[in-house]
Write a protein that holds these residues in place. Structure first.
Motif, PDB file in Angstrom:
ATOM      1  N   GLU A   1       4.965  11.673 -17.064  1.00 16.14           N
ATOM      2  CA  GLU A   1       5.625  10.441 -17.492  1.00 16.14           C
ATOM      3  C   GLU A   1       5.082   9.252 -16.708  1.00 16.14           C
ATOM      4  N   PRO A   2       4.739   8.148 -17.384  1.00 13.48           N
ATOM      5  CA  PRO A   2       4.194   6.991 -16.658  1.00 13.48           C
ATOM      6  C   PRO A   2       5.217   6.373 -15.701  1.00 13.48           C
ATOM      7  N   ALA A   3       4.729   5.947 -14.537  1.00 14.05           N
ATOM      8  CA  ALA A   3       5.569   5.173 -13.630  1.00 14.05           C
ATOM      9  C   ALA A   3       5.588   3.706 -14.059  1.00 14.05           C
ATOM     10  N   LEU A   4       4.471   3.235 -14.623  1.00 13.24           N
ATOM     11  CA  LEU A   4       4.355   1.867 -15.133  1.00 13.24           C
ATOM     12  C   LEU A   4       3.734   1.927 -16.514  1.00 13.24           C
TER      13      LEU A   4
ATOM     14  N   ALA B   1      13.463  -8.913  -8.941  1.00 12.16           N
ATOM     15  CA  ALA B   1      13.913  -7.715  -9.653  1.00 12.16           C
ATOM     16  C   ALA B   1      12.815  -6.661  -9.652  1.00 12.16           C
ATOM     17  N   ALA B   2      11.563  -7.082  -9.858  1.00 14.68           N
ATOM     18  CA  ALA B   2      10.450  -6.136  -9.847  1.00 14.68           C
ATOM     19  C   ALA B   2      10.310  -5.490  -8.473  1.00 14.68           C
ATOM     20  N   SER B   3      10.424  -6.290  -7.418  1.00 12.55           N
ATOM     21  CA  SER B   3      10.322  -5.766  -6.060  1.00 12.55           C
ATOM     22  C   SER B   3      11.463  -4.798  -5.758  1.00 12.55           C
ATOM     23  N   ASP B   4      12.693  -5.163  -6.152  1.00 14.50           N
ATOM     24  CA  ASP B   4      13.852  -4.302  -5.897  1.00 14.50           C
ATOM     25  C   ASP B   4      13.744  -2.979  -6.645  1.00 14.50           C
ATOM     26  N   ARG B   5      13.012  -2.980  -7.749  1.00 18.18           N
ATOM     27  CA  ARG B   5      12.842  -1.759  -8.538  1.00 18.18           C
ATOM     28  C   ARG B   5      11.699  -0.875  -8.026  1.00 18.18           C
ATOM     29  N   GLY B   6      11.058  -1.276  -6.921  1.00 16.92           N
ATOM     30  CA  GLY B   6      10.034  -0.440  -6.325  1.00 16.92           C
ATOM     31  C   GLY B   6       8.615  -0.819  -6.677  1.00 16.92           C
ATOM     32  N   LEU B   7       8.392  -2.072  -7.068  1.00 18.64           N
ATOM     33  CA  LEU B   7       7.039  -2.534  -7.384  1.00 18.64           C
ATOM     34  C   LEU B   7       6.523  -3.427  -6.261  1.00 18.64           C
TER      35      LEU B   7
ATOM     36  N   GLU C   1       3.211  -4.475   1.913  1.00 21.87           N
ATOM     37  CA  GLU C   1       3.527  -3.936   0.589  1.00 21.87           C
ATOM     38  C   GLU C   1       3.600  -2.406   0.599  1.00 21.87           C
ATOM     39  N   ILE C   2       2.661  -1.744   1.249  1.00 23.33           N
ATOM     40  CA  ILE C   2       2.643  -0.279   1.237  1.00 23.33           C
ATOM     41  C   ILE C   2       3.759   0.306   2.083  1.00 23.33           C
ATOM     42  N   SER C   3       4.133  -0.384   3.174  1.00 22.79           N
ATOM     43  CA  SER C   3       5.177   0.151   4.053  1.00 22.79           C
ATOM     44  C   SER C   3       6.536   0.217   3.365  1.00 22.79           C
ATOM     45  N   SER C   4       6.702  -0.490   2.257  1.00 18.57           N
ATOM     46  CA  SER C   4       7.956  -0.413   1.502  1.00 18.57           C
ATOM     47  C   SER C   4       8.028   0.843   0.649  1.00 18.57           C
ATOM     48  N   GLU C   5       6.964   1.675   0.730  1.00 17.70           N
ATOM     49  CA  GLU C   5       6.860   2.921  -0.031  1.00 17.70           C
ATOM     50  C   GLU C   5       7.152   2.684  -1.514  1.00 17.70           C
ATOM     51  N   PRO C   6       6.339   1.848  -2.154  1.00 16.78           N
ATOM     52  CA  PRO C   6       6.599   1.483  -3.544  1.00 16.78           C
ATOM     53  C   PRO C   6       6.329   2.637  -4.499  1.00 16.78           C
ATOM     54  N   GLN C   7       7.024   2.611  -5.618  1.00 18.30           N
ATOM     55  CA  GLN C   7       6.723   3.560  -6.689  1.00 18.30           C
ATOM     56  C   GLN C   7       5.481   3.129  -7.450  1.00 18.30           C
ATOM     57  N   VAL C   8       5.298   1.809  -7.538  1.00 21.97           N
ATOM     58  CA  VAL C   8       4.135   1.247  -8.226  1.00 21.97           C
ATOM     59  C   VAL C   8       3.514   0.178  -7.334  1.00 21.97           C
ATOM     60  N   LEU C   9       2.197   0.246  -7.161  1.00 20.73           N
ATOM     61  CA  LEU C   9       1.463  -0.752  -6.385  1.00 20.73           C
ATOM     62  C   LEU C   9       0.421  -1.398  -7.281  1.00 20.73           C
ATOM     63  N   VAL C  10       0.541  -2.704  -7.473  1.00 24.62           N
ATOM     64  CA  VAL C  10      -0.453  -3.471  -8.214  1.00 24.62           C
ATOM     65  C   VAL C  10      -1.274  -4.241  -7.186  1.00 24.62           C
ATOM     66  N   VAL C  11      -2.575  -3.971  -7.130  1.00 22.10           N
ATOM     67  CA  VAL C  11      -3.411  -4.589  -6.109  1.00 22.10           C
ATOM     68  C   VAL C  11      -4.657  -5.177  -6.772  1.00 22.10           C
ATOM     69  N   ALA C  12      -4.913  -6.449  -6.485  1.00 25.48           N
ATOM     70  CA  ALA C  12      -6.032  -7.167  -7.099  1.00 25.48           C
ATOM     71  C   ALA C  12      -7.133  -7.411  -6.072  1.00 25.48           C
TER      72      ALA C  12
ATOM     73  N   ALA D   1      -1.846   9.420  -2.636  1.00 22.75           N
ATOM     74  CA  ALA D   1      -1.520  10.786  -2.242  1.00 22.75           C
ATOM     75  C   ALA D   1      -0.023  10.963  -2.003  1.00 22.75           C
ATOM     76  N   ARG D   2       0.655   9.891  -1.604  1.00 22.86           N
ATOM     77  CA  ARG D   2       2.111   9.959  -1.401  1.00 22.86           C
ATOM     78  C   ARG D   2       2.878   9.836  -2.712  1.00 22.86           C
ATOM     79  N   GLY D   3       2.160   9.595  -3.830  1.00 23.22           N
ATOM     80  CA  GLY D   3       2.804   9.560  -5.131  1.00 23.22           C
ATOM     81  C   GLY D   3       2.941   8.188  -5.761  1.00 23.22           C
ATOM     82  N   ALA D   4       2.395   7.148  -5.115  1.00 21.66           N
ATOM     83  CA  ALA D   4       2.475   5.814  -5.712  1.00 21.66           C
ATOM     84  C   ALA D   4       1.540   5.736  -6.917  1.00 21.66           C
ATOM     85  N   ALA D   5       2.007   5.075  -7.966  1.00 25.55           N
ATOM     86  CA  ALA D   5       1.144   4.761  -9.109  1.00 25.55           C
ATOM     87  C   ALA D   5       0.449   3.442  -8.797  1.00 25.55           C
ATOM     88  N   ILE D   6      -0.880   3.437  -8.799  1.00 30.48           N
ATOM     89  CA  ILE D   6      -1.635   2.261  -8.363  1.00 30.48           C
ATOM     90  C   ILE D   6      -2.434   1.692  -9.529  1.00 30.48           C
ATOM     91  N   LEU D   7      -2.202   0.412  -9.805  1.00 27.08           N
ATOM     92  CA  LEU D   7      -3.020  -0.339 -10.752  1.00 27.08           C
ATOM     93  C   LEU D   7      -3.935  -1.223  -9.918  1.00 27.08           C
TER      94      LEU D   7
END
Length: 524
Positions: A269-272, A343-349, A429-440, A463-469
């Motif tokens: 199932e997609p995280a994002l 809201a996006a940040s609070d949801r783990g992005l 950003e990574i220390s918040s253990e996000p579910q989704v990480l968008v990095v440009a 490797a910790r399970g974050a979905a990375i765009l």
């Protein structure tokens, strides 16, 4: 500009030389006794980590700075530049990463803008267009002198900047990270032109962090480290590969981290997920056109494209910094409200923007302040309604150590190098253990040591399970790190490829607006 002295036969080989150049700023010696020669008929690489002194040396060679000690020579003659105009008169030009073109003007108009060769009083459009066309043909640089710059690709705009230099009499051309915004095909075309220039007796100084390109293109290399020349090599007579060049730059072996694709990626199932997402720029121009993408937990989806094709809008729309005009975004299966970054940040992005100084970080605040910009509401950092400085400093120190940031908690962000500023942003950003990480553009403009560190951080997060765009203009980086590659052109997704079977040529065709069929590629 003043000039004096007598040329020797050996000096006559050099278009520009630096002898014992020293330049200091408060608290740092940027150049310390630097010697450098650019010879006629060669492409000479100038390498070094961020902060090694490359930029300062180039600014001295182009008249922006005056050295505290040492001498610049042109054709063997000592010179003293009072301004860039003096350097232009001596035939030394620099093309920067950020172009200085007027987008509403034509190519020919940009080439002659502000330049009064032969003291012309009247702009003879036809004559200038013919002269520019001849220069373009001479160096095998395909560009229409009558084309309006706003309608040109990034690669074509770069050619205009180079044509400007040679129209104005360049004998030495300094290029700063010239391939950072080019497709592989455009980069190869640039190399053809640079070789042509060198064959006609000009000299090219090539500044790049892409060491494979340096090995393939350049004749000689000079490496700066901490303001000194740490090494040099003639690549025509010695075998020095990218790994050897990296060792000369940082004093140790560099082994870039690469994605291991032997294990299946996370959950199904997609995280994002984005479904037909559209957005516009401030002037109403379409920025995203019905973008559909998905990223699963533990997966790195690379988004490749030439700069200015919707990458900024894509990151901002997902992070809630820009409204979307159509489509839906879901995070872990739940709708994500448009235009609401909190809201996006609070949801783990988590979001690492392209503009790290300004959008991602506040340069006038300390490292500690920046590290808690998104977490200051947490109870662990305060006592009642008040923040506790000791707790903030303790958290910041842990992040600095964990992410190997060279700096202190009370340093201002603007005092950090580009690599360390980027690591502060990633640490937050990574220390918040996000579910989704968008990095440009995670490593743009960084040296090989900083690149190695940031690549490792992204792989560890996956490797910790974050979905990375991961949005990047560095195709080699995407091919090394991504599981799948989505290619964006003019705000549309041209296709999505499995990174295992993709090659640079296929992705380059998609980056230029081609289809999967054109590229001979198959979607995963």
């Amino acid at each position: 500009m003043t000039a004096a002295g007598t040329r020797t036969q050996d000096q006559d080989l050099h278009t520009v030389s630096a002898r014992g150049i020293t330049k200091a700023f408060p608290g740092v010696v940027a150049n310390d006794g630097v010697d450098f020669d650019a010879d006629r008929g060669e492409v000479h690489a100038l390498l070094g980590e961020n902060g090694s002194g490359k930029t300062t040396l180039c600014k001295i060679l182009t008249g922006l700075y005056r050295p505290d000690a040492g001498q610049v020579l042109v054709g063997g003659n000592p010179v003293s530049f009072r301004s860039p105009a003096d350097a232009y008169e001596a035939g030394i030009f620099m093309v920067h990463q950020h172009f200085s073109l007027v987008s509403s003007m034509t190519v020919a108009e940009n080439v002659v803008l502000g330049w009064h060769r032969e003291k012309r009083r009247v702009f003879n459009r036809r004559q200038v267009e013919e002269e520019v066309a001849r220069a373009a043909e001479r160096f095998d640089m395909h560009v229409d002198p009558r084309a309006v710059v706003s309608r040109l690709s990034v690669g074509e705009r770069q050619r205009v900047e180079i044509l400007k230099a040679f129209y104005r009499g360049a004998r030495t051309l300094i290029l700063d990270e010239p391939t950072s915004v080019l497709t592989p095909q455009e980069a190869e075309q640039l190399f053809v032109s640079l070789r042509r220039m060198a064959s006609e007796g000009e000299s090219v100084v090539f500044i790049s962090h892409k060491l494979d390109e340096v090995s393939a293109l350049c004749d000689r290399v000079t490496v700066l480290r901490q303001g000194h020349v740490s090494g040099s090599a003639d690549l025509r007579t010695t075998s020095v590969d990218a790994r050897g060049l990296a060792r000369m730059m940082v004093g140790r072996d560099i082994a870039f981290s690469r994605r291991s694709r032997s294990e299946p990626v996370g959950e199904s199932e997609p995280a994002l997920e984005l479904r037909e997402v559209s957005a516009v720029d401030a002037d109403g121009t379409p920025a995203l056109r019905e973008v559909t993408l998905s990223v699963r937990p533990g997966e790195i989806l690379g988004v490749a494209g030439v700069a200015g094709n919707g990458q900024v809008a894509l990151g901002e729309v997902i992070a809630g910094l820009r409204d979307r005009t159509g489509g839906d975004i879901t995070l872990r299966g739940e709708p994500l409200a448009p235009g609401n970054p909190r809201a996006a940040s609070d949801r783990g992005l988590a979001y690492v923007p392209e503009d790290r100084i300004g959008t991602g970080l506040s340069p006038g605040l300390t490292v500690a302040d920046n590290c808690v910009l998104k977490s200051y509401r947490q109870r662990q950092l305060g006592r009642g309604p008040f923040l506790v400085k000791a707790r903030i400093l303790a958290r910041t120190q842990r992040l600095l150590e964990a992410f190997n940031v060279k700096g202190t908690a009370d340093s201002l962000v603007r005092q950090l190098s580009g690599g360390n500023a980027q690591k502060v942003l990633l640490a937050r950003e990574i220390s918040s253990e996000p579910q989704v990480l968008v990095v440009a553009t995670p490593t743009r403009g960084l040296d090989v040591s900083a690149m190695e560190s940031i690549r490792s951080l992204l792989l560890e997060a996956a490797a910790r399970g974050a979905a990375i765009l991961m949005i990047s203009e560095d195709l080699a980086e995407i091919l090394d790190l991504a599981d799948r590659i989505a290619v964006i052109s003019r705000g549309r997704i041209q296709g999505v490829l499995d990174a295992d079977g993709a090659d640079a040529e296929q992705v380059g065709i998609l980056m230029m607006g081609g289809s999967l069929e054109d590229a001979g590629a198959v979607a995963p």
